[in-house]
Scaffold this motif. Sequence first.
Motif, short mmCIF file in Angstrom:
data_model
loop_
_atom_site.label_atom_id
_atom_site.label_comp_id
_atom_site.label_asym_id
_atom_site.label_seq_id
_atom_site.Cartn_x
_atom_site.Cartn_y
_atom_site.Cartn_z
N GLN A 1 19.55 32.09 85.46
CA GLN A 1 18.60 30.99 85.58
C GLN A 1 19.10 29.93 86.56
O GLN A 1 18.36 29.42 87.38
N ALA A 2 20.41 29.65 86.48
CA ALA A 2 21.00 28.63 87.36
C ALA A 2 20.97 29.09 88.80
O ALA A 2 20.73 28.30 89.71
N ILE A 3 21.20 30.38 89.03
CA ILE A 3 21.17 30.91 90.40
C ILE A 3 19.74 30.81 90.95
O ILE A 3 19.51 30.38 92.06
N ASP A 4 18.79 31.24 90.11
CA ASP A 4 17.39 31.26 90.55
C ASP A 4 16.88 29.86 90.90
O ASP A 4 16.01 29.71 91.74
N ASN A 5 17.41 28.86 90.26
CA ASN A 5 16.91 27.51 90.49
C ASN A 5 17.76 26.74 91.50
O ASN A 5 17.52 25.56 91.75
N ALA A 6 18.73 27.43 92.09
CA ALA A 6 19.58 26.78 93.07
C ALA A 6 18.77 26.41 94.31
O ALA A 6 17.88 27.15 94.70
N PRO A 7 19.06 25.25 94.91
CA PRO A 7 18.26 24.80 96.05
C PRO A 7 18.37 25.71 97.27
O PRO A 7 17.56 25.64 98.16
N ALA A 8 19.39 26.57 97.31
CA ALA A 8 19.60 27.42 98.48
C ALA A 8 18.61 28.57 98.55
O ALA A 8 18.58 29.29 99.54
N LEU A 9 17.78 28.74 97.52
CA LEU A 9 16.80 29.84 97.55
C LEU A 9 15.86 29.68 98.73
O LEU A 9 15.37 28.59 99.01
N GLU A 10 15.59 30.80 99.40
CA GLU A 10 14.64 30.77 100.51
C GLU A 10 13.28 31.22 100.00
O GLU A 10 13.18 31.87 98.97
N VAL A 11 12.25 30.85 100.74
CA VAL A 11 10.89 31.17 100.28
C VAL A 11 10.06 31.76 101.42
O VAL A 11 10.19 31.37 102.58
N PHE A 12 9.24 32.75 101.08
CA PHE A 12 8.24 33.29 102.00
C PHE A 12 6.87 33.11 101.35
O PHE A 12 6.71 33.38 100.15
N THR A 13 5.89 32.68 102.12
CA THR A 13 4.52 32.60 101.63
C THR A 13 3.68 33.58 102.43
O THR A 13 3.64 33.51 103.66
N THR B 1 5.35 25.29 94.48
CA THR B 1 5.97 25.13 95.80
C THR B 1 7.50 25.19 95.66
O THR B 1 8.21 25.09 96.65
N TYR B 2 7.97 25.31 94.43
CA TYR B 2 9.41 25.35 94.19
C TYR B 2 9.71 26.51 93.22
O TYR B 2 8.82 27.00 92.52
N ALA B 3 10.96 26.92 93.21
CA ALA B 3 11.36 28.02 92.34
C ALA B 3 11.65 27.50 90.94
O ALA B 3 12.56 26.70 90.75
N ASP B 4 10.83 27.93 89.97
CA ASP B 4 11.04 27.45 88.61
C ASP B 4 11.54 28.55 87.68
O ASP B 4 11.56 28.37 86.46
N ASN C 1 22.70 43.86 102.55
CA ASN C 1 22.98 44.34 101.19
C ASN C 1 22.99 43.22 100.15
O ASN C 1 22.93 43.48 98.96
N SER C 2 23.10 41.96 100.61
CA SER C 2 23.18 40.85 99.65
C SER C 2 21.81 40.21 99.42
O SER C 2 21.67 39.31 98.61
N ARG C 3 20.80 40.68 100.12
CA ARG C 3 19.47 40.06 99.99
C ARG C 3 18.76 40.55 98.73
O ARG C 3 18.85 41.73 98.39
N TYR C 4 18.05 39.66 98.07
CA TYR C 4 17.22 40.10 96.96
C TYR C 4 16.12 39.08 96.68
O TYR C 4 16.18 37.93 97.12
N ILE C 5 15.11 39.54 95.94
CA ILE C 5 14.00 38.68 95.52
C ILE C 5 14.30 38.24 94.10
O ILE C 5 14.58 39.07 93.24
N SER C 6 14.24 36.95 93.85
CA SER C 6 14.58 36.47 92.50
C SER C 6 13.35 36.16 91.67
O SER C 6 13.40 36.22 90.45
N GLN C 7 12.23 35.79 92.31
CA GLN C 7 11.03 35.41 91.54
C GLN C 7 9.84 35.30 92.47
O GLN C 7 9.99 35.23 93.68
N PHE C 8 8.65 35.26 91.87
CA PHE C 8 7.43 35.21 92.69
C PHE C 8 6.31 34.49 91.96
O PHE C 8 6.32 34.40 90.72
N ASP C 9 5.35 33.99 92.72
CA ASP C 9 4.08 33.47 92.19
C ASP C 9 2.94 34.09 93.01
O ASP C 9 3.10 34.30 94.22
#
Length: 254
Positions: free
Chosen positions: A40-52, A137-140, A170-178
Motif C-alpha cells: 500500500q505504501a509503495i502504491d501511494n508513493a509520489p514517484a508513481l507515474e501515470v498514463f491516461t 487524478t491521484y493513486a489511491d 524488467n522493473s516496470r509494472y502497473i500498480s493500479q488503475f481507474d
Amino acid sequence: MKKAILFFIVALMIAPVASAIDRMPAEVKPAGVTVVIPRQAIDNAPALEVFTIIHHARPDKPGKPGKGPKGETCYGFISGKAKLIETENVLINPTNSGMTEEDVLNTIQVSASTWDNETSTQIFGDFTKDYTADFDTYADGRNEVSFGNYPQNGVIAVTRIWGYFSGKPNSRYISQFDIMFDTDFAWGDAEIDATLMDLQNIATHELGHTTGLNDTYSDSCKEVTMYGYSAYGETKKRTLETPDISGLQILYGI
Ligand SMILES: [Zn+2]
C-alpha cells in the motif's frame, strides 16, 4: 548541593530513554538491511507515474486488411512489459450508468473474464459494488470503475494506470488503475438495442489497457479488441482476436 540534585533529576529523565533504546536493537536498521515496505505504501508513493488513455468515438467502417505497415502485429504495450503483478480486485460504482446495477457488475465481470480466460495467470480477482468508487487524478491504491463526464467531446471511456514505467524494462509494472465510462453516451447491451454504446464491448477494451496493452490505430487492425476507436452499436470488441491474445500472453503467459 543544588547542582547535584539537578544532575540527579536529569539523569533520571534520560536513563529510561537510553535503556529503552538499548532494548530495541531491532528498530535500528543498519545500512544494507532490506526493509520490507507494505505494498500500500509503495502504491501511494509520489514517484508513481501515470498514463491516461482516451478512447474516442468514430463512425465504424469495415477494415481494409493489408493497408497497415509491413509486419503489423496489431498489438502493442503501454510501457515495455509493464503489467499487473498480482491479482487485482476491482470496485465498481454503477451510479449514472443508466443500466441496472446487476447488469453493470455482471457485464464488467464478463469483460474481465474474456482476458482471464486466455492466460493461466489470474489477472482480475473480486468485483465489488462500491458507491465511493470514482475516477481519480491521484493513486489511491484502489482499482475503480465508474461512470462520469470526461471534459472533452467524443470520449467514450478513459483509463488511467499508475505504476513504474520509466525504469529498466524488467522493473516496470502497473500498480493500479481507474476506468471511467463517459455519461455523454447511452450505455447498455447493443445486441439488444444497437443505438446503445455497448458496455461489454468498451469494458473489454478498457480492461485490456489495465493489463498493459496499448491502443492500435492501423486500418488493418480494425477488428482487434485493442483498436483505438469505437462507435454506437459496436460489439466486435467483446471477443478477443489473435493479436489481442498474443499480446496478453507475452505479458502473462499462456
Ligand atoms: Zn484504448
